[in-house]
Design an enzyme around this catalytic site. Structure first.
Site, PDB file in Angstrom:
ATOM      1  CG  ASP A  97      -2.117  -0.856   1.097  1.00 56.79           C
ATOM      2  OD1 ASP A  97      -2.127  -1.709   0.193  1.00 56.79           O
ATOM      3  OD2 ASP A  97      -3.049  -0.701   1.907  1.00 56.79           O
ATOM      4  CG  HIS A 125      -4.528   2.734  -1.031  1.00 51.55           C
ATOM      5  ND1 HIS A 125      -5.534   2.133  -0.315  1.00 51.55           N
ATOM      6  CD2 HIS A 125      -3.533   2.966  -0.130  1.00 51.55           C
ATOM      7  CE1 HIS A 125      -5.168   1.994   0.942  1.00 51.55           C
ATOM      8  NE2 HIS A 125      -3.959   2.512   1.090  1.00 51.55           N
ATOM      9  CG  HIS A 143      -3.553   6.828   2.839  1.00 52.70           C
ATOM     10  ND1 HIS A 143      -3.792   6.838   4.204  1.00 52.70           N
ATOM     11  CD2 HIS A 143      -3.252   5.542   2.533  1.00 52.70           C
ATOM     12  CE1 HIS A 143      -3.630   5.619   4.693  1.00 52.70           C
ATOM     13  NE2 HIS A 143      -3.307   4.818   3.703  1.00 52.70           N
ATOM     14  CG  HIS A 148       1.944  -0.101   4.502  1.00 49.54           C
ATOM     15  ND1 HIS A 148       1.511  -1.051   5.396  1.00 49.54           N
ATOM     16  CD2 HIS A 148       0.889   0.734   4.276  1.00 49.54           C
ATOM     17  CE1 HIS A 148       0.241  -0.811   5.709  1.00 49.54           C
ATOM     18  NE2 HIS A 148      -0.154   0.261   5.044  1.00 49.54           N
TER      19      HIS A 148
END
Length: 263
Positions: A86, A137, A141, A233
């Site tokens: 991510d 995504h 964020h 991540h």
């Protein structure tokens, strides 16, 4: 008296009488000059102050549901384990993960943040070129994206898709992952309308909190099974420990379960 003298005397007498008569007249009033007249100055109106416009109140955020909505994908869809990364792309860590995946001859899913994709389009292109899957995504964020008005959710996802495709025109954006996993039913409906499948996870080693590499390894190993979706991540802060953990985890998970693409 001589005639000339008499004439002069008589003329002087006449002039004297005329002068005395003029001095007894009432003098005419002198007209007042314009400068002496007090003309009232016009009263100037005060300059009106600009009116402050009251900003319109922001739309109230919907409350988060007490439990996650149905329909989230938490399984890889096969016996193999799916690796997901991510918050990228990131110029420091994304190339390291790509190199590790390339060395192991496996692929993963990269959940890309729109702003990052805009800054590093060459990394987006590389991810797609090397055969990895792409996941939207959100643009920045936004943890509260699912609680915002539906129009804002749609605009956010469309903007992120557009930037990804500008970097990699042939990119197939199959998935969407809500930051923080804070899903709402409204968000799932928008994602479905855009052809995006909602991707959650089943294994979270909480590497976002920067634990040591050994702790990340231990958490992944203790929670992973066939068909797990592992969340890690490659951006969003210092990911040095995640990089170190993946050097062990990628070959280990491949050996124990196989690393598979999401289905």
């Amino acid at each position: 008296m001589r005639p000339r003298t008499v004439l002069a005397f008589a003329l002087g007498l006449v002039l004297f009488v005329a002068g005395c008569g003029g001095s007894g007249k009432t003098p005419e009033k002198v007209a007042a000059s314009p400068s002496a007249t007090s003309t009232p100055k016009p009263t100037s109106s005060p300059t009106p102050r600009p009116t402050r416009t009251t900003p319109s109140p922001k739309p109230k955020l919907r409350p988060l549901p007490k439990k996650l909505p149905a329909g989230l994908h938490r399984r890889s869809g096969s016996p193999g384990v799916a690796l997901t990364f991510d918050d990228g792309p990131d110029p420091r860590y994304t190339p390291q993960i790509l190199a590790q995946l390339r060395a192991a001859h496996v692929t993963a899913t990269f959940c890309l943040v729109g702003r990052q994709a805009k800054h590093y389009p060459e990394l987006v292109a590389q991810i797609v070129r090397e055969g990895h899957q792409i996941c939207n995504h959100s643009w920045r964020h936004d943890l509260d994206l699912g609680r915002r008005p539906v129009a804002e959710i749609r605009a956010d996802l469309e903007r992120t898709n557009r930037v990804i495709r500008e970097a990699a025109p042939k990119a197939q954006i199959t998935w969407f992952r809500q930051p923080g996993g804070r899903w709402t039913a409204e968000e799932l409906a928008v994602a479905d309308q855009l052809g995006l499948r909602p991707l959650h996870w089943s294994v979270d080693p909480q590497d976002w909190d920067h634990p040591p590499a050994q702790k990340i390894i231990k958490r992944v190993k203790s929670s992973t099974h066939h068909g797990s979706v592992v969340l890690m991540h490659d951006a969003g802060g210092d990911r040095t420990q995640t990089m170190a953990a993946c050097r062990h985890l990628i070959p280990d998970l491949k050996r124990r379960y196989g690393i598979a693409r999401l289905r």
